[in-house]
Design a protein around this motif. Structure first.
Motif, PDB file in Angstrom:
ATOM      1  N   UNK A 158       0.563  -1.275  -0.369  1.00  0.00           N
ATOM      2  CA  UNK A 158       0.020  -0.121   0.355  1.00  0.00           C
ATOM      3  C   UNK A 158       0.775   1.314  -0.107  1.00  0.00           C
ATOM      4  N   UNK A 159       1.985   1.776  -0.490  1.00  0.00           N
ATOM      5  CA  UNK A 159       3.445   2.198   0.127  1.00  0.00           C
ATOM      6  C   UNK A 159       2.585   3.619  -1.619  1.00  0.00           C
ATOM      7  N   UNK A 160       2.604   4.601  -1.088  1.00  0.00           N
ATOM      8  CA  UNK A 160       2.256   5.594  -1.894  1.00  0.00           C
ATOM      9  C   UNK A 160       3.601   5.889  -2.979  1.00  0.00           C
ATOM     10  N   UNK A 161       3.052   6.139  -4.289  1.00  0.00           N
ATOM     11  CA  UNK A 161       3.429   6.279  -5.366  1.00  0.00           C
ATOM     12  C   UNK A 161       4.852   6.804  -5.196  1.00  0.00           C
ATOM     13  N   UNK A 162       4.016   8.467  -4.530  1.00  0.00           N
ATOM     14  CA  UNK A 162       5.692   9.464  -4.490  1.00  0.00           C
ATOM     15  C   UNK A 162       6.266   9.314  -3.734  1.00  0.00           C
ATOM     16  N   UNK A 163       6.381   8.435  -1.984  1.00  0.00           N
ATOM     17  CA  UNK A 163       7.174   8.155  -1.215  1.00  0.00           C
ATOM     18  C   UNK A 163       8.003   7.495  -2.090  1.00  0.00           C
ATOM     19  N   UNK A 164       7.708   5.984  -2.689  1.00  0.00           N
ATOM     20  CA  UNK A 164       8.656   5.080  -2.847  1.00  0.00           C
ATOM     21  C   UNK A 164       9.249   5.278  -4.035  1.00  0.00           C
ATOM     22  N   UNK A 165       8.868   6.528  -4.429  1.00  0.00           N
ATOM     23  CA  UNK A 165      10.014   7.104  -5.528  1.00  0.00           C
ATOM     24  C   UNK A 165      10.728   8.560  -4.984  1.00  0.00           C
ATOM     25  N   UNK A 166      10.912   9.378  -3.675  1.00  0.00           N
ATOM     26  CA  UNK A 166      11.738   9.786  -3.589  1.00  0.00           C
ATOM     27  C   UNK A 166      12.605   8.816  -2.630  1.00  0.00           C
ATOM     28  N   UNK A 167      12.199   8.222  -2.388  1.00  0.00           N
ATOM     29  CA  UNK A 167      12.932   7.223  -1.586  1.00  0.00           C
ATOM     30  C   UNK A 167      14.115   6.426  -1.771  1.00  0.00           C
TER      31      UNK A 167
END
Length: 740
Positions: A158-167
């Motif tokens: 369920x992780x957000x796409x935006x979170x996945x990108x910057x992390x």
């Protein structure tokens, strides 16, 4: 939506298939680059922007399709574009490609995976929702798994796409720098001597130790975060403070003293904990007395015309206390002080990650500083909030030992190991026992056939089993105690004199300062694989930590907790639960290690079952205990043991051979090839292995061997060999030799 998923999945599979079909991976290795290095560098010099964009696009495609070659391309980026431009290009290209793979996985697979495995993934989803960014950052920084696997798996969460990108961008940056730097050195090799250049060797050395460095940095960052706001002492009074003197606490403090650490053990009540005072020792002592009575009642089975026993229940309970007193010195304050442990009798409270405040039983107060702490506060009996339960009064496994008068009518709530053992024991001592269960059977963690055998024995001994009863309330009417239940839509009234509550145990979490420190808890203290809490220097072991509530697992955890607490960060060990045995001391006794059938089915683990009935065992027949079985689960077609259940006399002792076999990777063939004394109950283990061997005998080969023996007798067979049937012989005769 389904059509879109199908189109995307088909396109991706086709693209990957074409990549391998046309052997395109040969263009993504270092050998190809070395051969084409001059041409590539000329193209870069002539068209620097086009070269950068082309390489960027190719890198995105490779990572987006999860193709092999990203690591080589990262090295090539350093060789072509240098450290800073290469790092910039790879950093963004790898993150964009990873995000595309993440989105593809999410679009194609997530709905299917979550709908089918949502229940099992619930804890993972909750963890990702709460701390998914940091978890992903750790995976990126410490590459325990290939990055393409992380991309695909995180797409299912369920992780957000935006979170996945910057992390991902941030987490992969350090590794990208190391790889690109190594690539810049590769470009400078123009002779064999260049291979041994200090710069190149340093780059590859950094590449090799980077995961270790990254993990240390992550651990340091976590520690810094959790310890923020706390002042660390300049020096410590102790190396270790252990709270609780049950099995986990005693073993932890013993180990610390054995390695010459300065250790304090704090106990507010009795040394030895539940096991000595209210659990294992008293229950087994009482079970032994009850079993003797059961044998006396069976005297005719043993050729004895008549036997009787005259006893007083109070004397039996006094024997229990005498046995506790006999064992008590093993766990006493004097013994542990003699071993070098500073034992303090009092109540402990953690007031900071390194400080313990102690309210001593003698009225004094004391504060100690310590490098590490082990929480070993154990558990207590759980009491369900049934209306009226306080009005009728009740006993638990902690308090039942104060009884000195045998209850005429005993009501037992709960059919787990504690409830089952005490139910049968009091029935054998002469009480009329009623056991009330919400479910269908006693001991629900065991296979249904195991529960059925135990329940048959219970009923044969006069125990009143009430299954599928929903407990509504307790009442007192005209001085009589009643339990009101609901069964099949009808109200049922069950009279009793004494109530024993045995519905499980609850970890002791309150009053030790865990809340003030913010140490996460649920049903137990939350610990990692090293038994650390959220504070790396604070550990938990035993019942308070779970996942098992056995004395032997508490001692097992204590080794890991104490060694990790004393020697981290120089070395840490993950607690190993791969082979955990246990036994329920009812009659027939039930012991298990590893998987049983119901667990294997729930976890969808393929297995084969081999059984040996103890009614076929000579020693069991001679002892008048020819009931029960040995059941072994193995991997299909192999003798590798997945789990064993034994039901019968001394099952808890017999299981030990299988525990050793599983712990050290020994299969059934090894057990079959081991000499067992005749006649003993332990032969059952060998005969079970013989049953497996007979079921897996090479029948075609045996048919040919039969023809060979016919030929040696001078009588060539007239017909070709056929598959032989399983030999109709007792497994007990498969020992390869005479029986006496």
């Amino acid at each position: 939506m389904k059509a879109g998923r199908l189109v995307l999945a088909t396109t991706l599979v086709l693209a990957i298939a074409l990549f391998f079909l046309f052997d395109l991976d040969r263009y993504l290795d270092l050998d190809f680059f070395r051969r084409q290095q001059a041409a590539i560098e000329a193209w870069r010099d002539a068209r620097p922007v086009a070269a950068a964009l082309g390489f960027f696009t190719l890198y995105v495609a490779v990572t987006g399709l999860s193709l092999p070659g990203a690591a080589a391309m990262t090295l090539v980026a350093g060789a072509i574009f240098g450290l800073w431009w290469g790092t910039l290009i790879v950093s963004f290209a790898s993150t964009i490609g990873a995000t595309l793979a993440f989105l593809a996985s999410r679009f194609v697979l997530r709905e299917f995976v979550q709908s089918r495995f949502g229940d099992r993934l619930a804890p993972i989803n909750a963890g990702v929702k709460k701390d998914g960014g940091f978890y992903l950052f750790t995976l990126r920084l410490v590459p325990a798994f290939p990055f393409f696997v992380i991309n695909l798996v995180m797409g299912l969460t369920q992780i957000r796409t935006r979170t996945f990108y910057w992390v991902s961008q941030l987490g992969m940056l350090a590794g990208t720098l190391v790889y690109v730097n190594a690539g810049t050195r590769l470009a400078q090799i123009d002779s064999l001597a260049g291979i041994l250049s200090p710069g190149l060797l340093a780059s590859f050395a950094l590449l090799g130790v980077f995961p270790l460095i990254a993990r240390k940095l992550v651990d340091a960052a976590r520690a810094r975060k959790v310890y923020a706001g706390w002042k660390r002492p300049k020096h410590y009074d102790r190396n270790l403070v252990v709270i609780g003197a049950g099995a986990a606490g005693l073993v932890s403090s013993y180990i610390a003293a054995a390695v010459k650490a300065k250790v304090t053990l704090i106990e507010k009540h009795k040394m030895g904990g539940d096991c000595l005072n209210t659990g294992c020792v008293p229950s087994k002592a009482l079970i032994r007395s009850a079993k003797l009575l059961s044998h006396i009642r069976r005297a005719k089975e043993f050729g004895i015309r008549e036997a009787r026993a005259d006893f007083d229940f109070a004397d039996v309970m006094e024997r229990v206390q005498a046995i506790i007193r006999t064992v008590e010195p093993h766990d006493s304050v004097e013994r542990y002080r003699g071993l070098g442990v500073d034992v303090i009798e009092g109540r402990a409270k953690i007031v900071s990650p390194w400080e313990i405040e102690i309210a001593r039983n003698d009225g004094g107060h004391q504060r100690l500083t310590t490098r590490s702490i082990i929480i070993a506060t154990g558990a207590r009996p759980a009491v369900p909030p049934i209306p009226g339960i306080e009005d009728v009064g009740y006993y638990t496994s902690d308090t039942i030992w104060s009884l000195r008068e045998l209850p005429r009518r005993l009501l037992v709530l709960g059919g787990g190991p504690i409830g089952a053992e005490l139910t049968q024991t009091f029935a054998r001592l002469g009480a009329h026992v009623t056991m009330v269960l919400r479910g269908e059977r006693v001991m629900p963690r065991e296979d249904a056939e195991v529960s059925e055998l135990v329940m048959q024995r219970f009923r044969a001994e006069g125990i009143d089993l009430r299954t599928r009863h929903k407990m509504a309330r307790f009442v007192v009417e005209d001085g009589a105690k009643l339990l009101i239940t609901e069964h099949d839509g009808q109200e049922v009234r069950i009279p009793f004199d004494v109530l024993l509550v045995a519905v499980g145990r609850t970890a002791n979490l309150k009053g030790y300062g865990l809340e003030a420190l913010g140490i996460p808890t649920g049903d137990t203290v939350t610990v990692n694989e090293f038994l650390q809490t959220s504070y790396p220097n604070i550990y938990a072991a035993g019942d308070v930590a779970g996942p098992y509530q056995f004395t032997h697992t508490a001692a097992h955890q204590a080794w890991y907790a104490s060694v990790n607490a004393l020697f981290a960060p120089f070395g840490k060990f993950r607690a190993d639960y791969s082979v955990v045995p246990w036994s329920t001391f009812v009659d027939p006794e039930v012991a298990r290690v590893g998987l049983n059938e119901q667990e294997a089915r729930e976890r969808k683990i393929p297995f084969e079952v081999t059984r040996f009935a103890l009614e076929e065992l000579d020693r069991a027949i001679a002892d008048g205990e020819a009931h029960g079985f040995v059941k072994v689960l193995t991997a299909p077609g192999k003798d590798r043991i997945l789990g064993v259940t034994i039901v019968g006399e001394h099952a808890g002792d017999l299981i030990a051979e299988y525990v050793v076999a599983m712990r050290h990777g020994l299969g059934l063939n090894k057990i079959l090839g081991t000499i067992h004394i005749y006649p003993t109950l332990a032969e059952a283990n060998k005969y079970a292995a013989g049953e497996w061997k007979r079921a897996h005998a090479p029948q075609t080969l045996l048919a040919w061997v039969g023809r060979f023996h016919d030929w040696r007798r001078g009588r060539p067979p007239l017909a070709p060999p056929e598959r032989l049937p399983a030999a109709p012989i007792r497994a007990g005769h498969l020992d390869g030799g005479p029986r006496t």
